[in-house]
Design a protein around this motif. Structure first.
Motif, PDB file in Angstrom:
ATOM      1  N   SER A 147       0.929  -1.160   0.010  1.00  0.00           N
ATOM      2  CA  SER A 147      -0.018  -0.051   0.091  1.00  0.00           C
ATOM      3  C   SER A 147       0.870   1.303  -0.025  1.00  0.00           C
ATOM      4  CB  SER A 147      -1.031  -0.035   1.248  1.00  0.00           C
ATOM      5  OG  SER A 147      -1.622   1.452   1.310  1.00  0.00           O
ATOM      6  N   ALA A 148       0.503   2.373  -0.700  1.00  0.00           N
ATOM      7  CA  ALA A 148       1.374   3.478  -1.017  1.00  0.00           C
ATOM      8  C   ALA A 148       1.200   4.314   0.356  1.00  0.00           C
ATOM      9  CB  ALA A 148       0.836   4.451  -2.369  1.00  0.00           C
ATOM     10  N   PHE A 183       4.460   2.383  -6.624  1.00  0.00           N
ATOM     11  CA  PHE A 183       3.161   2.723  -7.127  1.00  0.00           C
ATOM     12  C   PHE A 183       2.936   3.643  -8.127  1.00  0.00           C
ATOM     13  CE2 PHE A 183       3.840   1.527  -2.492  1.00  0.00           C
ATOM     14  CZ  PHE A 183       3.163   0.466  -2.490  1.00  0.00           C
ATOM     15  N   ASP A 186      -0.661   5.367  -8.823  1.00  0.00           N
ATOM     16  CA  ASP A 186      -1.228   6.204  -7.661  1.00  0.00           C
ATOM     17  C   ASP A 186      -0.965   7.553  -7.595  1.00  0.00           C
ATOM     18  OD1 ASP A 186      -1.922   6.979  -5.067  1.00  0.00           O
ATOM     19  OD2 ASP A 186      -1.764   5.033  -4.407  1.00  0.00           O
TER      20      ASP A 186
END
Length: 318
Positions: A147-148, A183, A186
């Motif tokens: 997850s960023a 990412f 994102d």
């Protein structure tokens, strides 16, 4: 899995640590683009009435404690829920140090909840120590590598809360660089990276980040709308001396949003936002083209209202 909806609280939390947003230059735009754009600004503003205003204060804005999401069963989950309920109660009562004790216990059962970790770290910074806050955020990155959000929380914390320290600044740069690599699609990663560079007076680096973003192949129009907003921070549209040049640099992000949206019924809201951007930046023929297309469809009164007013006020030539 269980999710407890959080109660309102009186202390500041935004699910992470973020830099302050930059205000839109309404007055500059009015002086630079004249009466026609002033009317356009008012029109676009009337279409956005009811939208919540961002809280830019440094006091104690209203907010919500992050939701609790648990996958454990039985006794572990019961204990975590009890700690969470107690933490909420104590924080609402203003007993932050006592609440922090229970939040520490909760994240042992919910270590992948980036918002909860960030909230606990914020409390730890104010009522514990900087080292504890950093430790919580770094552990959050380790336990949630896909997850960023944990990366961004850590980078923003290093920049916002840590004392001026070249080593911490370099560490923040390293964290966002890693986030960009992991990412690349994102939008929030680009937003955070750009804002950190702008705050650090590294505009050239912010420009490079935006160029990298434009090279991505992303089919989500919301991604491009978000980048369009970020681009306006890098190339301000209220600067009269570079108005046209900056506008031409921002346009591609909104063009990509329109392309990604397509022409389906679900794309209307995206296209209307693109039209509003064109209107606000005095690109009236482009705004008219989109509104004419949207207005031809049933159930889109906002587009027809915008188009009618543009004709009525003679902001564009038929």
């Amino acid at each position: 899995m269980i999710c407890l909806r959080s109660a309102n609280r009186i202390f500041r939390v935004a699910g992470g640590f973020y830099s302050r947003s930059m205000k839109t230059c309404w007055e500059n735009a009015s002086r630079s683009w004249g009466r026609a754009l002033t009317v356009a600004l008012c029109l676009a503003g009337s279409l956005c009435q009811g939208a919540p205003e961002a809280d830019l204060s440094l006091g104690k804005p209203q907010g919500s404690v992050p939701d609790l999401i648990l996958s454990e069963d039985g006794e572990s989950r019961s204990k975590a829920m009890a700690h969470y309920a107690m933490a909420l109660q104590l924080e609402t009562a203003g007993k932050i140090r006592e609440a922090l004790v229970h939040y520490r216990e909760v994240i042992k059962s919910d270590p992948r909840n980036a918002d909860l970790v960030a909230h606990t770290a914020e409390l730890a910074m104010s009522y514990g120590s900087e080292n504890e806050a950093l430790s919580l955020l770094k552990e959050g990155v380790e336990k949630n590598p896909d997850s960023a959000k944990p990366y961004l929380n850590l980078a923003n914390f290093l920049t916002t809360y840590a004392e001026v320290d070249p080593q911490k600044t370099a560490e923040a740069a390293k964290v966002v660089a890693e986030a960009l690599t992991k990412f690349p699609q994102d939008a929030e990663v680009y937003q955070t990276t750009v804002m950190l560079n702008l705050v650090g007076n590294s505009r050239d680096k912010a420009v490079e980040v935006m160029k990298k973003a434009l090279a991505q192949s992303v089919a989500d129009p919301e991604f491009w709308l978000a980048l369009g907003r970020v681009a306006q921070e890098v190339w301000p549209l209220g600067q009269s001396e570079s108005q046209i040049e900056n506008r031409d640099r921002v346009n591609p992000y909104f063009e990509r949003a329109q392309q990604a949206a397509g022409s389906g019924a679900s794309s209307d809201a995206i296209n209307l936002q693109v039209a509003q951007f064109y209107l606000l930046t005095n690109q009236l023929p482009a705004a008219k083209k989109i509104c004419a297309s949207l207005g031809a469809k049933p159930g889109n009164p906002q587009a027809r209202k915008m188009l009618y007013r543009l004709h009525e006020l003679s902001l564009i030539h038929i």
